[in-house]
Design a protein around this motif. Structure first.
Motif, mmCIF file in Angstrom:
data_model
loop_
_atom_site.group_PDB
_atom_site.id
_atom_site.type_symbol
_atom_site.label_atom_id
_atom_site.label_comp_id
_atom_site.label_asym_id
_atom_site.label_seq_id
_atom_site.Cartn_x
_atom_site.Cartn_y
_atom_site.Cartn_z
ATOM 1 N N ARG A 1 0.364 -1.248 -0.089
ATOM 2 C CA ARG A 1 0.092 -0.039 -0.156
ATOM 3 C C ARG A 1 0.983 1.146 0.201
ATOM 4 O O ARG A 1 1.693 1.429 1.135
ATOM 5 C CB ARG A 1 -0.790 -0.210 0.782
ATOM 6 N N VAL A 2 0.924 1.985 -1.280
ATOM 7 C CA VAL A 2 1.684 3.238 -1.070
ATOM 8 C C VAL A 2 0.891 4.435 -1.919
ATOM 9 O O VAL A 2 0.101 4.154 -2.552
ATOM 10 C CB VAL A 2 2.430 3.037 -2.583
ATOM 11 N N ALA A 3 1.244 4.928 -0.822
ATOM 12 C CA ALA A 3 0.259 6.871 -0.745
ATOM 13 C C ALA A 3 0.880 7.533 -1.543
ATOM 14 O O ALA A 3 1.924 8.074 -1.158
ATOM 15 C CB ALA A 3 -0.403 7.193 0.729
ATOM 16 N N GLY A 4 0.367 8.455 -2.120
ATOM 17 C CA GLY A 4 0.699 9.501 -2.886
ATOM 18 C C GLY A 4 -0.359 10.837 -2.174
ATOM 19 O O GLY A 4 -0.547 10.507 -1.602
ATOM 20 N N VAL A 5 0.533 11.950 -1.580
ATOM 21 C CA VAL A 5 0.224 12.558 -1.035
ATOM 22 C C VAL A 5 0.708 14.085 -1.460
ATOM 23 O O VAL A 5 1.557 13.966 -1.990
ATOM 24 C CB VAL A 5 0.838 12.400 1.001
ATOM 25 N N ASP A 6 0.171 14.768 -0.924
ATOM 26 C CA ASP A 6 -0.109 16.421 -2.027
ATOM 27 C C ASP A 6 -1.179 17.247 -1.092
ATOM 28 O O ASP A 6 -1.742 17.413 -0.979
ATOM 29 C CB ASP A 6 -0.188 16.618 -3.948
ATOM 30 N N GLU A 7 -0.537 18.431 -1.531
ATOM 31 C CA GLU A 7 -1.454 20.007 -1.759
ATOM 32 C C GLU A 7 -1.498 20.671 -2.345
ATOM 33 O O GLU A 7 -1.454 20.814 -2.967
ATOM 34 C CB GLU A 7 -0.225 20.200 0.168
ATOM 35 N N ALA A 8 -2.622 22.060 -1.370
ATOM 36 C CA ALA A 8 -3.318 22.517 -2.706
ATOM 37 C C ALA A 8 -3.537 23.564 -2.286
ATOM 38 O O ALA A 8 -3.964 24.243 -1.322
ATOM 39 C CB ALA A 8 -4.268 22.154 -3.568
ATOM 40 N N GLY A 9 -2.770 24.960 -2.075
ATOM 41 C CA GLY A 9 -3.120 26.042 -1.613
ATOM 42 C C GLY A 9 -2.220 26.701 -1.004
ATOM 43 O O GLY A 9 -2.092 27.341 0.309
ATOM 44 N N CYS A 10 -1.192 25.955 -1.372
ATOM 45 C CA CYS A 10 0.176 27.522 -0.544
ATOM 46 C C CYS A 10 0.323 28.739 -0.682
ATOM 47 O O CYS A 10 0.448 30.048 -0.009
ATOM 48 C CB CYS A 10 1.582 26.134 -0.787
ATOM 49 N N GLY A 11 -0.080 28.981 -1.672
ATOM 50 C CA GLY A 11 0.365 30.600 -2.286
ATOM 51 C C GLY A 11 -0.506 31.708 -2.202
ATOM 52 O O GLY A 11 -0.562 32.928 -2.445
ATOM 53 N N PRO A 12 -1.581 31.257 -2.499
ATOM 54 C CA PRO A 12 -2.964 32.081 -2.102
ATOM 55 C C PRO A 12 -3.065 33.191 -0.785
ATOM 56 O O PRO A 12 -2.703 32.274 -0.157
ATOM 57 C CB PRO A 12 -4.452 31.097 -1.989
ATOM 58 N N LEU A 13 -4.023 33.865 -1.377
ATOM 59 C CA LEU A 13 -4.172 35.280 0.013
ATOM 60 C C LEU A 13 -4.898 34.514 0.900
ATOM 61 O O LEU A 13 -5.342 35.442 2.052
ATOM 62 C CB LEU A 13 -4.470 36.283 -0.458
ATOM 63 N N ALA A 14 -6.080 33.608 1.214
ATOM 64 C CA ALA A 14 -7.055 33.481 1.856
ATOM 65 C C ALA A 14 -7.610 32.325 1.329
ATOM 66 O O ALA A 14 -7.025 31.625 -0.017
ATOM 67 C CB ALA A 14 -8.155 34.369 0.894
ATOM 68 N N GLY A 15 -8.485 31.457 2.533
ATOM 69 C CA GLY A 15 -8.975 29.859 2.296
ATOM 70 C C GLY A 15 -8.086 29.139 3.232
ATOM 71 O O GLY A 15 -5.887 29.436 3.118
ATOM 72 N N PRO A 16 -7.811 27.839 3.210
ATOM 73 C CA PRO A 16 -6.638 26.925 3.971
ATOM 74 C C PRO A 16 -6.114 26.495 3.035
ATOM 75 O O PRO A 16 -6.248 26.850 1.631
ATOM 76 C CB PRO A 16 -7.960 26.037 4.745
ATOM 77 N N VAL A 17 -5.071 25.858 3.421
ATOM 78 C CA VAL A 17 -4.436 24.546 2.767
ATOM 79 C C VAL A 17 -4.679 23.127 2.174
ATOM 80 O O VAL A 17 -5.623 22.665 4.171
ATOM 81 C CB VAL A 17 -3.335 24.624 3.196
ATOM 82 N N VAL A 18 -5.113 22.570 1.774
ATOM 83 C CA VAL A 18 -5.992 20.988 1.489
ATOM 84 C C VAL A 18 -4.396 20.174 1.290
ATOM 85 O O VAL A 18 -4.362 20.779 0.391
ATOM 86 C CB VAL A 18 -7.154 21.482 0.169
ATOM 87 N N ALA A 19 -4.361 19.350 1.572
ATOM 88 C CA ALA A 19 -4.186 17.778 1.494
ATOM 89 C C ALA A 19 -4.779 16.167 0.660
ATOM 90 O O ALA A 19 -5.958 16.563 1.259
ATOM 91 C CB ALA A 19 -3.215 17.762 2.293
ATOM 92 N N ALA A 20 -4.805 15.920 0.582
ATOM 93 C CA ALA A 20 -4.890 13.703 0.269
ATOM 94 C C ALA A 20 -4.578 13.502 -0.548
ATOM 95 O O ALA A 20 -3.018 13.684 -0.684
ATOM 96 C CB ALA A 20 -5.958 14.663 -1.404
ATOM 97 N N ALA A 21 -4.618 11.925 0.513
ATOM 98 C CA ALA A 21 -4.269 11.092 -0.027
ATOM 99 C C ALA A 21 -4.508 10.401 -0.881
ATOM 100 O O ALA A 21 -5.947 9.677 -0.408
ATOM 101 C CB ALA A 21 -3.517 10.814 1.718
ATOM 102 N N VAL A 22 -4.208 9.575 -1.463
ATOM 103 C CA VAL A 22 -4.869 8.763 -2.182
ATOM 104 C C VAL A 22 -3.396 7.122 -1.784
ATOM 105 O O VAL A 22 -2.235 6.996 -2.631
ATOM 106 C CB VAL A 22 -4.296 8.865 -3.649
ATOM 107 N N VAL A 23 -4.399 5.369 -2.136
ATOM 108 C CA VAL A 23 -3.529 4.582 -2.222
ATOM 109 C C VAL A 23 -4.838 4.004 -3.130
ATOM 110 O O VAL A 23 -5.793 3.827 -3.119
ATOM 111 C CB VAL A 23 -3.858 3.747 -0.862
ATOM 112 N N PHE A 24 -3.941 3.557 -4.037
ATOM 113 C CA PHE A 24 -4.522 2.876 -5.620
ATOM 114 C C PHE A 24 -4.293 1.179 -5.078
ATOM 115 O O PHE A 24 -2.887 0.352 -5.821
ATOM 116 C CB PHE A 24 -4.138 3.004 -6.864
ATOM 117 N N GLY A 25 -5.255 0.851 -4.492
ATOM 118 C CA GLY A 25 -4.593 -0.467 -3.652
ATOM 119 C C GLY A 25 -4.248 -1.787 -5.308
ATOM 120 O O GLY A 25 -4.388 -2.489 -4.722
#
Length: 210
Positions: free
Chosen positions: A13-37
């Motif tokens: 089980r290998v998870a790929g992990v990435d985020e979105a939203g480090c650069g914006p001036l507003a809002g949260p930063v969101v991350a996701a992890a995905v395992v293609f089992g």
């Protein structure tokens, strides 16, 4: 295009992990992890790419399909504007990644993380610069993180109109910066970021309200 070679190399089980939203001036930063089992269907693999290389419609279509892929595991989480202020954006992004991996059914054998900074996960981590263009698992995570964050900003746009968040996702476009100057800042603006901080300082100096 990203492929599944790294996941196959490690096995399990290998998870790929990435985020979105480090650069914006507003809002949260969101991350996701995905395992293609159970691997990635060929037609889906052919369409998955770094989220930045895809149109919004393509991202939405892929994000809608991913939960139905046999054997897939998905974890999505975020770090708030307050946490970004308290921790700084890098640590907040790592916190969001840690939370996303924690939402998987069980810890993966290894996490493949986009970038060159290791989040403090309780599993082995391999960082990969440009990983969302190399690993299908990371690319899928980048798509889910981006789509989720865009949806959050669209909902916030309905409550705080005038900043164009449904279109700019909180990034510092000219229209967004102008709105900060003319309308002030909202509770969802990142107060430690330059443009926002300067406006707050100006507001305080002139006796106005942010």
């Amino acid at each position: 295009m990203p492929d599944f070679l790294l996941e196959t190399e490690y096995g399990g089980r290998v998870a790929g992990v990435d985020e979105a939203g480090c650069g914006p001036l507003a809002g949260p930063v969101v991350a996701a992890a995905v395992v293609f089992g159970a691997g990635v269907p060929d037609d889906l693999a052919a369409s998955i790419d770094d989220s930045k290389a895809l149109t919004q419609a393509r991202r939405e279509a892929i994000a809608a399909r991913l939960p139905s892929v046999p054997g897939i595991e998905i974890g999505i989480s975020a770090a708030s504007v307050e946490e970004i202020l308290q921790l700084n954006i890098l640590r907040a992004a790592q916190l969001a990644m840690t939370r996303a991996v924690g939402k998987l059914p069980s810890p993966p054998r290894i996490a493949l993380v986009d970038g060159n900074r290791k989040p403090p996960l309780d599993v082995p981590v391999r960082t990969i610069v440009g990983g969302d263009g190399i690993s299908l698992s990371i690319a899928a995570a980048s798509i889910l993180a981006k789509v989720t964050r865009d949806r959050i900003m669209s909902r916030l746009d309905a409550r705080w109109p005038g900043y164009g968040w449904a279109k700019n996702a909180g990034y510092g476009t000219a229209a967004h910066r102008n709105a900060i100057t003319t309308q002030g800042c909202t509770p969802h603006h990142r107060r430690g970021f330059g443009t926002v901080r300067k406006q707050l300082e100006l507001t305080l100096a002139t006796g106005g309200r942010a």
